[in-house]
Motif scaffolding. Structure first.
Motif, short mmCIF file in Angstrom:
data_model
loop_
_atom_site.label_atom_id
_atom_site.label_comp_id
_atom_site.label_asym_id
_atom_site.label_seq_id
_atom_site.Cartn_x
_atom_site.Cartn_y
_atom_site.Cartn_z
N ILE A 95 32.43 33.74 30.83
CA ILE A 95 31.31 32.81 30.99
C ILE A 95 30.96 32.64 32.46
N THR A 96 29.68 32.43 32.73
CA THR A 96 29.20 32.09 34.08
C THR A 96 28.41 30.80 33.96
N VAL A 97 28.97 29.72 34.46
CA VAL A 97 28.26 28.45 34.44
C VAL A 97 27.81 28.12 35.86
N ARG A 98 26.54 27.91 36.02
CA ARG A 98 25.95 27.58 37.32
C ARG A 98 26.40 28.54 38.41
N GLY A 99 26.42 29.80 38.10
CA GLY A 99 26.65 30.82 39.12
C GLY A 99 28.09 31.02 39.54
N THR A 100 29.02 30.31 38.91
CA THR A 100 30.42 30.47 39.30
C THR A 100 31.10 31.52 38.43
N ALA A 101 32.34 31.84 38.77
CA ALA A 101 33.08 32.86 38.03
C ALA A 101 33.70 32.26 36.76
N ALA A 102 34.20 33.16 35.91
CA ALA A 102 34.77 32.71 34.63
C ALA A 102 35.92 31.73 34.84
N ARG A 103 36.68 31.93 35.90
CA ARG A 103 37.84 31.05 36.14
C ARG A 103 37.40 29.67 36.62
N HIS A 104 36.10 29.51 36.86
CA HIS A 104 35.59 28.21 37.31
C HIS A 104 35.04 27.37 36.17
N THR A 105 35.28 27.79 34.94
CA THR A 105 34.89 26.96 33.81
C THR A 105 36.16 26.65 33.01
N ALA A 106 36.51 25.38 32.97
CA ALA A 106 37.69 24.97 32.21
C ALA A 106 37.31 24.93 30.73
N VAL A 107 38.24 25.35 29.88
CA VAL A 107 38.00 25.26 28.45
C VAL A 107 39.06 24.32 27.87
N LEU A 108 38.60 23.25 27.24
CA LEU A 108 39.54 22.25 26.71
C LEU A 108 39.40 22.17 25.21
N TRP A 109 40.52 22.09 24.55
CA TRP A 109 40.56 21.90 23.10
C TRP A 109 41.18 20.52 22.86
N ASN A 110 40.39 19.64 22.30
CA ASN A 110 40.86 18.27 22.06
C ASN A 110 41.50 17.65 23.30
N GLY A 111 40.90 17.94 24.45
CA GLY A 111 41.36 17.30 25.68
C GLY A 111 42.41 18.07 26.45
N PHE A 112 42.89 19.19 25.91
CA PHE A 112 43.91 19.98 26.62
C PHE A 112 43.31 21.31 27.07
N ASN A 113 43.61 21.67 28.31
CA ASN A 113 43.07 22.91 28.87
C ASN A 113 43.74 24.11 28.19
N ILE A 114 42.92 24.98 27.59
CA ILE A 114 43.50 26.14 26.89
C ILE A 114 43.22 27.45 27.62
N SER A 115 42.68 27.39 28.84
CA SER A 115 42.52 28.63 29.61
C SER A 115 43.90 29.25 29.78
N LEU A 116 43.98 30.56 29.74
CA LEU A 116 45.27 31.21 29.88
C LEU A 116 45.87 30.89 31.26
N PRO A 117 47.07 30.32 31.31
CA PRO A 117 47.64 29.98 32.62
C PRO A 117 47.85 31.22 33.50
N SER A 118 48.04 32.37 32.87
CA SER A 118 48.26 33.59 33.66
C SER A 118 46.97 34.04 34.32
N LEU A 119 45.88 34.10 33.55
CA LEU A 119 44.60 34.58 34.08
C LEU A 119 43.74 33.45 34.61
N GLY A 120 43.98 32.24 34.12
CA GLY A 120 43.18 31.10 34.57
C GLY A 120 41.79 31.09 34.00
N GLU A 121 41.55 31.88 32.97
CA GLU A 121 40.23 31.86 32.34
C GLU A 121 40.37 32.15 30.86
N SER A 122 39.26 31.97 30.16
CA SER A 122 39.26 32.18 28.72
C SER A 122 38.34 33.33 28.38
N ASP A 123 38.76 34.14 27.42
CA ASP A 123 37.91 35.18 26.87
C ASP A 123 37.23 34.56 25.65
#
Lengths: 648, 345
Positions: A95-123
């Motif tokens: 994802i690209t939100v407002r021109g930033t990289a994928a690692r700059h968008t946090a993905v939360l599931w029910n309030g918990f960040n689910i971005s992969l801690p290794s990659l720091g981003e979500s596919d």
């Protein structure tokens, strides 16, 4: 509103009676802030209330119900100018939100960040959507509310439960072009004491379409791009205990095995990837009074990502344990506060780190909302994170909204916010061997935005409504991390804090809705202008300054229309994506493209509690040959047929 | 369906409008200079994109005639990771490693004339008028090989194994008629008699032999740079007595490489992390100072002693700088992505 969206709701598994009794909150417009709260509140705190002046999109149920079994990448981009860098059908979607990289968008599931801690981003291609999903997108920096990674924005996923709904169920089967087969089952039960729901889906696709080879125009068949399987099971359970207590448990299991599409011209090395994610959450909320409540939540994630090809085998696994505690109080009629803390622990078993490692991160936050005047709303947020060996910045956010016009027929509000954000270095960035850089600093962002939001309707109680919103923003990200060739080992790269990047832009959207006794319609247009440029870089960084960043379209727009007429539903959406540079020197670009997608459905009801829906969907109807990521072909015109049977 | 039709029209109009806003694409038309004026630059491209190609420099006009010669002429991408270009007679052989292909072009106009499907080809050498050898990695799970190519039919007629996972790289036809292969993930050279395609006794070297040249005195030089060792080596031996080696050692660096020799075979060049050095044929140590205080990803020396050094710039196009024999910069020009070597006509 309700009747029209009730029509849409038929596609969402419930019968008409149910639609009127229990309208879903997701039926508000895309641009509204969250108005209706689900009854069960033990999950993520309702942070929107404390984020005055910022912009949050609520993805409506039309998109979700049509993409059931599809991925969040499909859902988010269907009717919004949100760009995904996609490596082919079913392949990695960043994802690209407002021109930033994928690692700059946090993905939360029910309030918990689910971005992969290794990659720091979500596919986003590994996140299947279900009709139980509620999807919101917070645009702009929101570090105080959502912590690390919410630099460009945050995607908030939840699956709200409601009390007293009795039972409901639906089953759907899908078949489509290029060997697509899928199915989903959803159902649930709730009374005033217990609520439970489940959504399960499975999908497989060959993706073996023919494409014209660029240059020669020769027809070729895409190889090694099949989705072997994608499965998802989500369960939610809530239980009222004692007076004021709620226990909630949620589970989300996903499993995606896919072939990795080679780039054009590359030999097929039979690359495969399997993503397995298990997410479990347990929480308890206690409502002390109308004005006070507290909650504790714990979550446990098991994220496995295995890659292999003819030569390589690279398994990885990370376990994450998280806990949150929070307290919410309405101190006076004008002042509300929300305070809390959270702790995360990562256990990484990644062969490329050379060792197993674990790490703790924690944070405390305080959010406040103050409504000094009926027309003026203010909010302030503060978060401080604690990371091992690092000093992440204090993250304040302030925002305000002033109703310039507040009449029965028209509402115009001016809003503004300013926020600081940060991104903690990922495990890969610090521990990858060789090349990991343990001294990497957190990236920090500072953003501002201001806008106007307008809503109108005729003086008489009417079925017509219109609204428009415009937002301008500017933000900088400093210490932007870039991987550069490392001096120590052959062919390896090492991440460095290299850059200052500025993104600025304009977001505009307008919507018209009209509901009549048997006909409902909605037309929506949205546009995003996004300028993202590197302002400064260190000497080792050979990329030039002042150029538009790669894979950030300067222009993106969507135009969509949805109609219901008796049992029929029809909709169409145009996605316009401007050219994107494919390298940092802005020497090469992918041309603009335009995608036309449409759907047609019919629902008939053999009885009071049964509904049967036939749905036809077409994607890329103009059969445009395009690429989202350079040298990865995307699907031509395709169709999908779905049959859904819903009870209650 | 009324709205659909309308939308289709809108789509068409929108498409035209959109592409009208796109930046201009350069016209890739190319005028080929005379063969004697040509210097080819091999650009690997940004892996795994198929954007590697050959750049063509005109030594008379001192300009780049084409940054992407193959694509400009043939209107299709060359492939993923073109690693080397070898001129044999009126043809050039382009080994494209990650596309598993060996492309044959006619040198005069650079038009594609034949193609072979070969797993991971790296470097090629003609061993007779009718036969060439090509090194092939074949991944890590299959033995590395030397493929035998019939130059008349451009077909693979046989393979010679060099060992499991050894990654055979550069290949040299010695003045003694034997062929020497550097196996980069090993500590030996494979020796082949091209008359019989028979493998002879291998020659032991330090870890990681990757480049090989022969000087006009008949000695063979090999640069050895291992993946994670502490010391790299430049060795020299007489092919008649390969066990007796002169060994020049220096600290390990992933950038160590590009052992090259002047066309006359009288000076040896090597580009290390600490700079680019020029060595006399009798050297027993590195010179105290490099001739150019820079490391190059690609290095070449033409018949006039002009030094060509190539530098990649990540996803951006790389560039080439030219230097006199004494290391004074002459000029520089932009080429393709990840330029790794030069071919002089």
């Amino acid at each position: 509103m309700t009747a029209f969206w009730g029509g849409v709701l038929l596609v969402c598994s419930a019968g008409p009676a149910m639609a009127q009794s229990y309208p879903r909150p997701a039926r508000t417009s895309l641009t509204d802030s969250v108005h209706a709260l689900p009854d069960v509140q033990v999950r993520a705190s309702r942070t929107a209330r404390f984020a005055v002046g910022s912009r949050r999109l609520l993805i409506d149920s039309t998109a979700l119900s049509q993409q059931r079994g599809g991925t969040l990448a499909d859902v988010l981009s269907a009717r919004n100018p949100i760009y995904f860098k996609t490596y082919g059908p079913g392949q990695l979607s960043s994802i690209t939100v407002r021109g930033t990289a994928a690692r700059h968008t946090a993905v939360l599931w029910n309030g918990f960040n689910i971005s992969l801690p290794s990659l720091g981003e979500s596919d986003f291609a590994t996140l299947p959507a279900s009709a139980n999903s509620r999807v919101e997108v917070q645009l702009g920096p929101a570090g105080a509310a959502f912590g690390s990674g919410a630099v460009g924005g945050a995607v908030l996923l939840s699956s709200p439960l409601r009390w007293g709904r009795q039972g409901w169920a639906s089953v759907q089967a899908d078949a489509g072009s290029f060997g697509l087969w899928g199915g989903s089952v959803e159902g649930g039960f709730s009374n005033e004491r217990v609520a439970a729901q489940v959504a399960a889906s499975a999908r497989t696709a060959q993706n073996d379409f023919t494409y014209a080879e660029p240059g020669t125009g020769r027809n070729r068949r895409l190889v090694n791009a099949a989705l072997r399987h994608q499965r998802s099971v989500a369960e939610d359970l809530a239980w009222r205990v004692g007076s004021g207590g709620e226990v909630l448990a949620s589970v989300w299991l996903t499993d995606t095995e896919r072939e990795i599409q080679p780039s054009l011209g590359a030999a097929n090395r039979h690359a495969m990837q399997r993503d397995r994610n298990r997410r479990v959450l347990l929480g308890y909320r206690h409502t002390i009074s109308d004005r006070q409540s507290w909650a504790v939540r714990g979550a446990w994630f098991d994220d496995g990502l295995d890659y292999w090809d003819d030569d390589l085998d690279s398994p990885s696994r990370v376990f994450t344990t998280q806990a949150q505690a929070e307290y919410t109080a309405q101190l006076t009629t004008r002042l509300g506060v929300h305070a809390g803390m959270e702790v995360q622990r990562f256990d990484a078993r990644i062969s490329d780190y050379g060792r197993n490692l674990n790490e703790y991160r924690s944070a405390g936050f305080l959010l406040a909302r103050y409504d000094p005047l009926p027309r003026l709303h203010l909010s302030a947020q503060l978060r401080q994170a604690v990371l091992p060996g690092q000093r992440p910045p204090l993250l304040p956010t302030v925002g305000g909204e002033w109703a310039l016009l507040d009449r029965a027929t028209q509402h115009l509000a001016a809003k503004a916010s300013a926020a600081r954000s940060y991104r903690a270095p990922t495990l890969n960035e610090r521990y990858w061997s060789p090349g990991g850089n343990p001294n990497l600093l957190p990236e920090t962002g500072m953003g501002y935005e201001a806008g106007l939001a307008y809503k109108g309707q005729p003086a008489q109680p009417s079925t017509l409504r219109w609204e428009a919103e415009i937002t301008a923003y500017r933000q900088t990200v400093d210490n932007w991390v870039q991987w550069l060739p490392a001096a120590e080992y052959a062919g390896s790269y090492s991440p460095q804090n290299l850059r200052l990047v500025r993104t600025q832009g304009l977001e505009a959207n307008a919507e018209l809705g009209w509901r009549r006794p048997v006909h409902g319609m909605r037309v929506r247009a949205a546009y995003a202008f996004t300028q993202a440029r590197k302002l400064e870089g260190y000497a080792q960084d050979t990329d030039p300054v002042g150029m538009q960043l790669a894979y950030v379209p300067l222009h993106a727009a969507t135009l969509s229309t949805d109609h219901t007429w008796r049992g029929w539903q029809a909709g169409a959406a145009l996605q316009l994506t401007g050219y994107r540079y494919t390298n940092a020197a802005a020497e090469e670009f992918l041309p603009s493209y335009l995608l036309l997608n449409a759907n047609l459905g019919y629902t008939f009801r053999p009885g009071l509690v049964w509904a049967c829906t036939l749905l036809l969907q077409g994607t890329n109807l103009a059969n445009q040959a395009y690429q989202s990521y350079a040298y990865r072909v995307m699907p031509p015109r395709a169709g999908q047929f779905s049959l859904r049977v819903a009870w209650r | 369906m009324f709205s659909l039709k309308r939308l289709s029209l809108l789509a068409l109009a929108g498409s035209l409008f959109l592409t009208a806003c796109d930046p201009d694409k350069e016209d890739p038309k190319v005028e080929l200079p005379n063969p004697s004026e040509r210097v080819y630059v091999v650009n690997e491209g940004y892996f795994p994109n198929p954007d590697g190609d050959i750049s063509l420099f005109n030594t008379t006009t001192k300009t780049v005639a084409s940054a992407n010669l193959y694509n400009s002429v043939n209107r299709t991408d060359l492939g993923v990771n073109p690693q080397s270009m070898t001129i044999i007679g009126t043809k050039a052989y382009l080994a494209v490693t990650a596309s598993d292909s060996l492309n044959v072009v006619t040198l005069a106009d650079f038009r594609h004339s034949a193609g072979l499907h070969l797993k991971q080809p790296r470097y090629l050498v003609a061993v007779s008028a009718t036969k060439a050898y090509v090194t092939q990695w074949n991944g890590y799970t299959l033995p590395g090989t030397v493929g035998i190519i019939d130059l008349a039919t451009n077909r693979l007629t046989g393979t010679i194994s060099t060992g499991l996972g050894v990654q055979p790289e550069e290949i040299l036809l010695g003045k003694n008629g034997l062929v020497y292969v550097t196996n980069t993930s090993s500590n030996f050279l494979t020796v082949i008699n091209p008359a019989t395609d028979a493998v002879q006794t291998p020659i032991a070297t330090p870890d990681g032999p990757k480049n090989i040249v022969q000087d006009n005195a008949g000695n063979i030089w090999v640069l050895c740079s291992s993946y994670a060792g502490t010391t790299d080596h430049l060795i020299r031996f007489n092919p008649a007595t390969p066990a007796t080696q002169t060994n020049i050692s220096f600290p390990n660096d992933y950038r160590n490489g590009n052992l090259r020799i002047t066309p006359a075979g009288d000076q040896v060049f090597v580009s290390l992390g600490t700079g680019t050095y020029q060595l006399p044929l009798t050297a027993t140590a590195l010179p105290a100072t490099p001739v150019i205080r820079r490391n190059f990803y690609g290095l070449g020396i033409d018949k006039d002693g002009v030094i060509y050094g190539a530098t990649p710039r990540g996803t951006a196009n790389g560039y080439v700088a030219r230097y006199t024999t004494t290391g004074t910069k002459i000029d520089s020009f932009q080429v393709g992505k990840y330029p790794n070597g030069f071919v002089f006509n």
